[in-house]
Design a protein around this motif. Structure first.
Motif, PDB file in Angstrom:
ATOM      1  N   ARG A   5       0.842  -1.194   0.000  1.00  0.00           N
ATOM      2  CA  ARG A   5       0.000   0.000   0.000  1.00  0.00           C
ATOM      3  C   ARG A   5       0.880   1.248   0.000  1.00  0.00           C
ATOM      4  NH1 ARG A   5      -5.226  -1.236   3.148  1.00  0.00           N
ATOM      5  NH2 ARG A   5      -4.912   0.783   4.196  1.00  0.00           N
ATOM      6  N   ALA A   6       0.599   2.151  -0.959  1.00  0.00           N
ATOM      7  CA  ALA A   6       1.458   3.330  -1.140  1.00  0.00           C
ATOM      8  C   ALA A   6       0.634   4.599  -1.274  1.00  0.00           C
ATOM      9  CB  ALA A   6       2.329   3.150  -2.386  1.00  0.00           C
ATOM     10  N   ASP A   7       0.949   5.581  -0.432  1.00  0.00           N
ATOM     11  CA  ASP A   7       0.402   6.929  -0.549  1.00  0.00           C
ATOM     12  C   ASP A   7       1.569   7.833  -0.920  1.00  0.00           C
ATOM     13  OD1 ASP A   7      -0.699   9.444  -0.295  1.00  0.00           O
ATOM     14  OD2 ASP A   7      -1.499   9.146   1.727  1.00  0.00           O
ATOM     15  N   LEU A   8       1.563   8.315  -2.154  1.00  0.00           N
ATOM     16  CA  LEU A   8       2.728   9.000  -2.711  1.00  0.00           C
ATOM     17  C   LEU A   8       2.577  10.517  -2.788  1.00  0.00           C
ATOM     18  CD1 LEU A   8       3.622   6.525  -5.618  1.00  0.00           C
ATOM     19  CD2 LEU A   8       4.478   6.564  -3.256  1.00  0.00           C
ATOM     20  N   PHE A 202      -2.708   5.610 -14.071  1.00  0.00           N
ATOM     21  CA  PHE A 202      -3.295   6.614 -13.196  1.00  0.00           C
ATOM     22  C   PHE A 202      -3.148   6.151 -11.748  1.00  0.00           C
ATOM     23  CE2 PHE A 202      -6.531   8.044 -16.612  1.00  0.00           C
ATOM     24  CZ  PHE A 202      -5.635   8.979 -17.101  1.00  0.00           C
ATOM     25  N   ILE A 203      -2.799   7.090 -10.870  1.00  0.00           N
ATOM     26  CA  ILE A 203      -2.715   6.773  -9.451  1.00  0.00           C
ATOM     27  C   ILE A 203      -3.521   7.805  -8.663  1.00  0.00           C
ATOM     28  CG2 ILE A 203      -0.442   5.692  -9.695  1.00  0.00           C
ATOM     29  CD1 ILE A 203       0.770   8.221  -8.428  1.00  0.00           C
ATOM     30  N   GLN A 204      -3.870   7.441  -7.422  1.00  0.00           N
ATOM     31  CA  GLN A 204      -4.561   8.358  -6.520  1.00  0.00           C
ATOM     32  C   GLN A 204      -3.830   8.370  -5.179  1.00  0.00           C
ATOM     33  OE1 GLN A 204      -8.883   8.177  -6.263  1.00  0.00           O
ATOM     34  NE2 GLN A 204      -8.946   6.965  -8.145  1.00  0.00           N
ATOM     35  N   ASN A 205      -3.720   9.553  -4.599  1.00  0.00           N
ATOM     36  CA  ASN A 205      -3.039   9.703  -3.315  1.00  0.00           C
ATOM     37  C   ASN A 205      -3.828  10.656  -2.430  1.00  0.00           C
ATOM     38  OD1 ASN A 205      -0.443   8.255  -4.070  1.00  0.00           O
ATOM     39  ND2 ASN A 205      -0.424   9.880  -5.609  1.00  0.00           N
ATOM     40  N   SER A 206      -3.420  10.747  -1.181  1.00  0.00           N
ATOM     41  CA  SER A 206      -4.172  11.563  -0.234  1.00  0.00           C
ATOM     42  C   SER A 206      -3.946  13.057  -0.401  1.00  0.00           C
ATOM     43  CB  SER A 206      -3.800  11.163   1.194  1.00  0.00           C
ATOM     44  OG  SER A 206      -2.461  11.532   1.493  1.00  0.00           O
ATOM     45  N   ASP A 207      -2.750  13.467  -0.879  1.00  0.00           N
ATOM     46  CA  ASP A 207      -2.367  14.884  -0.873  1.00  0.00           C
ATOM     47  C   ASP A 207      -2.571  15.439   0.534  1.00  0.00           C
ATOM     48  OD1 ASP A 207      -1.566  17.402  -1.586  1.00  0.00           O
ATOM     49  OD2 ASP A 207      -3.249  17.827  -2.926  1.00  0.00           O
ATOM     50  N   ALA A 208      -2.093  14.687   1.520  1.00  0.00           N
ATOM     51  CA  ALA A 208      -2.367  15.009   2.922  1.00  0.00           C
ATOM     52  C   ALA A 208      -1.586  16.229   3.388  1.00  0.00           C
ATOM     53  CB  ALA A 208      -2.048  13.815   3.806  1.00  0.00           C
ATOM     54  N   HIS A 209      -2.308  17.140   4.040  1.00  0.00           N
ATOM     55  CA  HIS A 209      -1.700  18.301   4.693  1.00  0.00           C
ATOM     56  C   HIS A 209      -1.901  18.247   6.202  1.00  0.00           C
ATOM     57  CE1 HIS A 209      -1.984  19.639   0.523  1.00  0.00           C
ATOM     58  NE2 HIS A 209      -1.171  20.642   0.801  1.00  0.00           N
ATOM     59  N   ILE A 210      -2.719  17.296   6.649  1.00  0.00           N
ATOM     60  CA  ILE A 210      -2.933  17.059   8.083  1.00  0.00           C
ATOM     61  C   ILE A 210      -2.794  15.561   8.320  1.00  0.00           C
ATOM     62  CG2 ILE A 210      -4.420  19.074   8.421  1.00  0.00           C
ATOM     63  CD1 ILE A 210      -6.829  17.193   8.290  1.00  0.00           C
ATOM     64  N   PHE A 218      -4.888   5.649  -1.372  1.00  0.00           N
ATOM     65  CA  PHE A 218      -3.600   4.994  -1.563  1.00  0.00           C
ATOM     66  C   PHE A 218      -3.672   4.089  -2.787  1.00  0.00           C
ATOM     67  CE2 PHE A 218      -6.110   2.353   1.293  1.00  0.00           C
ATOM     68  CZ  PHE A 218      -5.995   1.092   0.717  1.00  0.00           C
ATOM     69  N   ASN A 219      -2.509   3.610  -3.206  1.00  0.00           N
ATOM     70  CA  ASN A 219      -2.400   2.719  -4.362  1.00  0.00           C
ATOM     71  C   ASN A 219      -1.967   1.340  -3.907  1.00  0.00           C
ATOM     72  OD1 ASN A 219      -2.513   4.941  -6.604  1.00  0.00           O
ATOM     73  ND2 ASN A 219      -1.012   5.665  -5.119  1.00  0.00           N
ATOM     74  N   ARG A 220      -2.465   0.323  -4.572  1.00  0.00           N
ATOM     75  CA  ARG A 220      -2.044  -1.051  -4.313  1.00  0.00           C
ATOM     76  C   ARG A 220      -1.045  -1.440  -5.399  1.00  0.00           C
ATOM     77  NH1 ARG A 220      -6.673  -3.037  -5.951  1.00  0.00           N
ATOM     78  NH2 ARG A 220      -6.082  -5.200  -5.499  1.00  0.00           N
ATOM     79  N   VAL A 243       0.505  -1.568 -11.013  1.00  0.00           N
ATOM     80  CA  VAL A 243      -0.392  -0.825 -10.139  1.00  0.00           C
ATOM     81  C   VAL A 243      -1.744  -1.513 -10.198  1.00  0.00           C
ATOM     82  CG1 VAL A 243      -1.493   1.389  -9.672  1.00  0.00           C
ATOM     83  CG2 VAL A 243       0.859   1.329 -10.540  1.00  0.00           C
ATOM     84  N   LEU A 244      -2.200  -2.013  -9.069  1.00  0.00           N
ATOM     85  CA  LEU A 244      -3.465  -2.761  -9.037  1.00  0.00           C
ATOM     86  C   LEU A 244      -4.674  -1.844  -8.892  1.00  0.00           C
ATOM     87  CD1 LEU A 244      -2.332  -5.666  -6.686  1.00  0.00           C
ATOM     88  CD2 LEU A 244      -2.564  -5.741  -9.179  1.00  0.00           C
TER      89      LEU A 244
END
Length: 245
Positions: A5-8, A202-210, A218-220, A243-244
């Motif tokens: 699991r990856a959050d990039l 295509f990937i999706q991530n959190s773009d987390a600031h908090i 996240f990506n599998r 990328v799953l």
């Protein structure tokens, strides 16, 4: 092969828009809580907070990519990642050379600090990091790949700072390793309208600031191990790595 699991796309206290709770320790603790195996640090136009988080991640079994979210001359945001601190430092020099000096106003934009593992401030960045570099998206992509890095236009379907929102097209000849989308857009529609039936990753991530947003998307990834080289293979859909979703 194993699924990881990856959050990039994670910001830290160094980004002016990053919450002061986004310290190295808190980021790693939240990543563990969310059962993430890989995270990508993506502060605006700076790699300076990466090394401390990479070291902490290694101690806790989390792979941390050295990276930055770069703002191009066209005001397009792009994720950039590098294999090690040596390449990240070389890219930092490139950023320093091409980021115009606009003084940060912490009261208006937020504080920009580099902290150590004990959350002590070791540096305060005076330049406003959300300023656009004075080089084009093509030149930045070329520099990233010259340093054997990963280049991913960020949230391309956003109206502001997204590739499609800013330019309306995918620049001809741009060699992106993947494209990040927000999840609000149908990938099939993007393929047909912008990619001439080609199907990029295509990937999706959190773009987390908090901290609470880390791992919210996240990506599998199917990899042999959670390493930079394996991630590059997955983004290229090579040798069984992929990328799953």
């Amino acid at each position: 092969m194993k699924e990881f699991r990856a959050d990039l796309h994670i910001h830290t206290v160094l980004s002016p828009c990053g919450d002061l709770e986004m310290s190295p320790v808190n980021i790693i603790e939240q990543a563990k809580e969310c059962k993430l195996d890989i995270i990508g640090i993506a502060d605006h136009n700076s790699t300076k907070q990466c090394n401390v988080i990479h070291t902490l991640g290694k101690q806790h079994g989390i792979t941390v990519l050295f990276g930055a979210e770069v703002t191009t001359k066209e005001e397009v945001h792009c994720l950039t990642f590098f294999e090690n601190i040596e390449y990240a430092n070389l890219f930092q020099q490139f950023l320093d050379d091409h980021l115009p000096f606009v003084k940060n106003n912490p009261e208006l934009f937020g504080y920009q600090v580099v902290v150590d593992k004990d959350e002590l401030i070791v540096e305060q960045e005076e330049r406003l990091l959300i300023t656009a570099l004075n080089v084009s998206i093509e030149k930045i992509e070329q520099k990233v790949h010259e340093l054997n890095g990963i280049f991913i236009p960020a949230h391309i379907d956003k109206k502001v700072n997204g590739l499609l929102g800013q330019l309306g097209v995918i620049p001809k000849g741009l060699k992106a390793d993947a494209y990040e989308i927000t999840g609000r857009t149908n990938p099939e529609q993007l393929y047909e309208r912008y990619f001439n039936q080609d199907k990029p990753i295509f990937i999706q991530n959190s773009d987390a600031h908090i901290p609470e947003l880390i791992g919210s998307k996240f990506n599998r990834l199917l990899l042999k191990e959670p390493s930079f080289t394996e991630i590059k293979l997955a983004l290229a859909n090579k040798d069984g790595r992929k990328v799953l979703g």
